[in-house]
Design a protein around this motif. Sequence first.
Motif, short mmCIF file in Angstrom:
data_model
loop_
_atom_site.label_atom_id
_atom_site.label_comp_id
_atom_site.label_asym_id
_atom_site.label_seq_id
_atom_site.Cartn_x
_atom_site.Cartn_y
_atom_site.Cartn_z
N UNK A 25 0.82 -1.21 0.00
CA UNK A 25 0.00 0.00 0.00
C UNK A 25 0.86 1.26 0.00
N UNK A 26 2.10 1.15 0.49
CA UNK A 26 2.98 2.31 0.50
C UNK A 26 3.53 2.62 -0.89
N UNK A 27 3.54 1.62 -1.75
CA UNK A 27 4.07 1.82 -3.09
C UNK A 27 3.51 0.80 -4.06
N UNK A 28 2.30 1.05 -4.58
CA UNK A 28 1.63 0.07 -5.43
C UNK A 28 2.07 0.09 -6.90
N UNK A 29 2.88 1.09 -7.29
CA UNK A 29 3.20 1.25 -8.71
C UNK A 29 4.30 0.32 -9.21
N UNK A 30 5.19 -0.07 -8.31
CA UNK A 30 6.29 -0.95 -8.72
C UNK A 30 6.96 -1.51 -7.47
N UNK A 31 7.29 -2.80 -7.51
CA UNK A 31 7.98 -3.43 -6.39
C UNK A 31 9.11 -4.29 -6.92
N UNK A 32 10.28 -4.15 -6.30
CA UNK A 32 11.44 -4.92 -6.77
C UNK A 32 12.48 -5.03 -5.66
N UNK A 33 13.39 -5.99 -5.84
CA UNK A 33 14.52 -6.11 -4.91
C UNK A 33 15.72 -6.64 -5.67
N UNK A 34 16.90 -6.42 -5.08
CA UNK A 34 18.15 -6.86 -5.69
C UNK A 34 19.06 -7.47 -4.63
N UNK A 35 19.80 -8.50 -5.05
CA UNK A 35 20.90 -9.03 -4.25
C UNK A 35 22.18 -8.41 -4.80
N UNK A 36 22.87 -7.64 -3.97
CA UNK A 36 24.13 -7.04 -4.40
C UNK A 36 25.19 -7.28 -3.33
N UNK A 37 26.14 -8.13 -3.66
CA UNK A 37 27.17 -8.43 -2.67
C UNK A 37 26.55 -9.01 -1.42
N UNK A 38 26.80 -8.37 -0.29
CA UNK A 38 26.30 -8.86 1.00
C UNK A 38 24.94 -8.27 1.35
N UNK A 39 24.36 -7.50 0.46
CA UNK A 39 23.17 -6.72 0.81
C UNK A 39 21.98 -7.04 -0.10
N UNK A 40 20.80 -7.11 0.52
CA UNK A 40 19.54 -7.17 -0.21
C UNK A 40 18.87 -5.82 -0.05
N UNK A 41 18.44 -5.21 -1.16
CA UNK A 41 17.70 -3.96 -1.12
C UNK A 41 16.37 -4.14 -1.82
N UNK A 42 15.31 -3.66 -1.19
CA UNK A 42 13.98 -3.78 -1.77
C UNK A 42 13.20 -2.48 -1.69
N UNK A 43 12.19 -2.35 -2.56
CA UNK A 43 11.47 -1.07 -2.65
C UNK A 43 10.07 -1.27 -3.18
N UNK A 44 9.11 -0.55 -2.58
CA UNK A 44 7.75 -0.42 -3.10
C UNK A 44 7.56 1.02 -3.52
N UNK A 45 7.27 1.26 -4.79
CA UNK A 45 7.25 2.62 -5.31
C UNK A 45 5.86 3.20 -5.51
#
Length: 612
Positions: A25-45
């Motif tokens: 609900x905070x970001x219904x337009x696009x959702x994605x995540x990435x594994x980069x090195x030691x870090x996972x980053x995710x986003x709801x746009x």
Amino acid sequence: MCGIYGSTIKYSDDIIRAKLSLANHRGPDYSAFEHTGEVILGHNRLAILDLDSRSNQPFTYLHLKIVFNGEIYNYLSLKAKLEKKGYNFSTTSDTEVICAAYLEYGDECVNNFNGMFSFVIYDIRENKLFGARDRLGKKPFYYCHTGYSFEFASQSSQLKIERNFTLDQQAVNEYFFWGYIPEPKSIWQEVNQLPAGNRFTYQLSSGSLSIDKYWDLDYNRTNKFTGGYIEAKRTLKELLQDAVAIRMHADVPLGVFLSGGIDSSLIAALASRKVNHVKTFSIKFNEKGFDESSYARLVASYLRTEHQTIECNYNEGIGLINDFSQYYDEPFADSSAIPTMLLSKYTRKKVTVALSGDGGDEAFIGYSRYRWIKLVNNLFKLPLPVRKSLGSIVNLSPNYVHKLIAMGISIKDIEVLYIRMFGGMENSWIAEPEKGMGNPFRSIFNDKSKNLLETLSDFDIKMYLNGDINTKVDRASMAFSLESRAPLMDYRIIEFTRSLPTNFKYYQGNQKRILKDVLYDYLPPDLFNRPKAGFTMPFKEWFRKELKEYVMDNLSKKELEKIPGINVKRTQEIIQEHMTGKWNRYPQIWKILVFSQWLKKQVSSPVFEAFE
């Protein structure tokens, strides 16, 4: 405005998707995540600026990756400065401006941002995470740091998936007192909030986390305005005009929440000067004494806005009550959250961004309680034994308001009285009420160099505005994917108000003096010659009538015994006191209802763990 997530724990893709889905609900337009090195980053746009997919997140800029929630309102001027320094940009969003500013200014980049934000940058070359939260805490940031792991999110529930957390009894006590959980705590022992105006660095190689404050109020008033009232008004007017202008930049439809009061009317007036056909929205209650929508219509008519009045009816209100804990991730008991949610729900059908008048009461000494506490402070010049004697006489009255006054004048210090006004004067239903009074901002009262009104204003900006108002509006608006922007919370305006003499803001009982005088340059004073009204729900009546069965079923003795931190016998008594009309106990009943509802949701979760 969006939802962010990240972790150094190697979760499966399915688990990450589950964590992100909680904040859809905070970001219904696009959702994605990435594994980069030691870090996972995710986003709801929630796309507001540069609607193109090139601005989707996680976003990459050279050797940086970022997830960002909020808006940098001065990004265009900052971008122009950075371009002159040789930085190139491939989008028209503010996201990559944050990255370029980080490369240019390092940790000090946050001091260049005027906005509401929580963000995390993964600096691949330096093998570290850097992040920050905006000065006044508009945007949430929860994190869990244990050993060599670090996980963060916009909602604490996202962190709880695949982890066993334990309820924090001190946080529960503070909730029952304040009606929310003040930073830096969360409801869970293992989770904290990054305090407003703070930044952090997490070193991936060592697992060390360092947090420091980059902004705070000028408590000592070292920056004092030395000009006259006319000059101050002119400066404030210029700041307000710019604060509204930079918050009207969006690539989606924009409107204004309009209650008809001083703050929202001024924002609507300034917005109307920038564009034609401003859309304004207000809420209407059917209960007598709660409906102020007619005042909003008068202002809208004068400004010629495209106005819509949203009716808060009983059935829809009940529906939002039942879904309350879904959006208010932690226990939160400001009942005005319900009409705020309803206002946001219908506003979102017309616009994606709404300007609000939040922040005006705190910064310009506008709450009715300031006037009351100033009056009562004269009584506190009397010795405590004398006040206690007066209190015992007043307490003979059967009127519960008189009994509250009796309690108030019998308290030792005026500062403690003010704090108790938030938690309820009578807290015998809380098992350990004194523990709930603890918060990181009580030290504000220790500085005796300021007068009482300025001290209370400072306290409310740091405590109430942050923990209550910002939480209420962020969760309510984001429940329906609506971005709310508050021009009066522009940090330049807050800093300016702290520099002004008190009588520019409060003069002979005239509250918000200078803000009103700016407003009257745009709207006639006659529209505002009425007592200040709050934004509340008619729960006092509902709990005795339409919602009585709901309250008695959900707060039966069996249900109350499941709630930690309350005196069950005394709680039953205060419920009866309300039902019989002896006292108005709706704030306490609402706190308990909210916590009970939230607790049931947690107990049904397989990751819930009871108190140790």
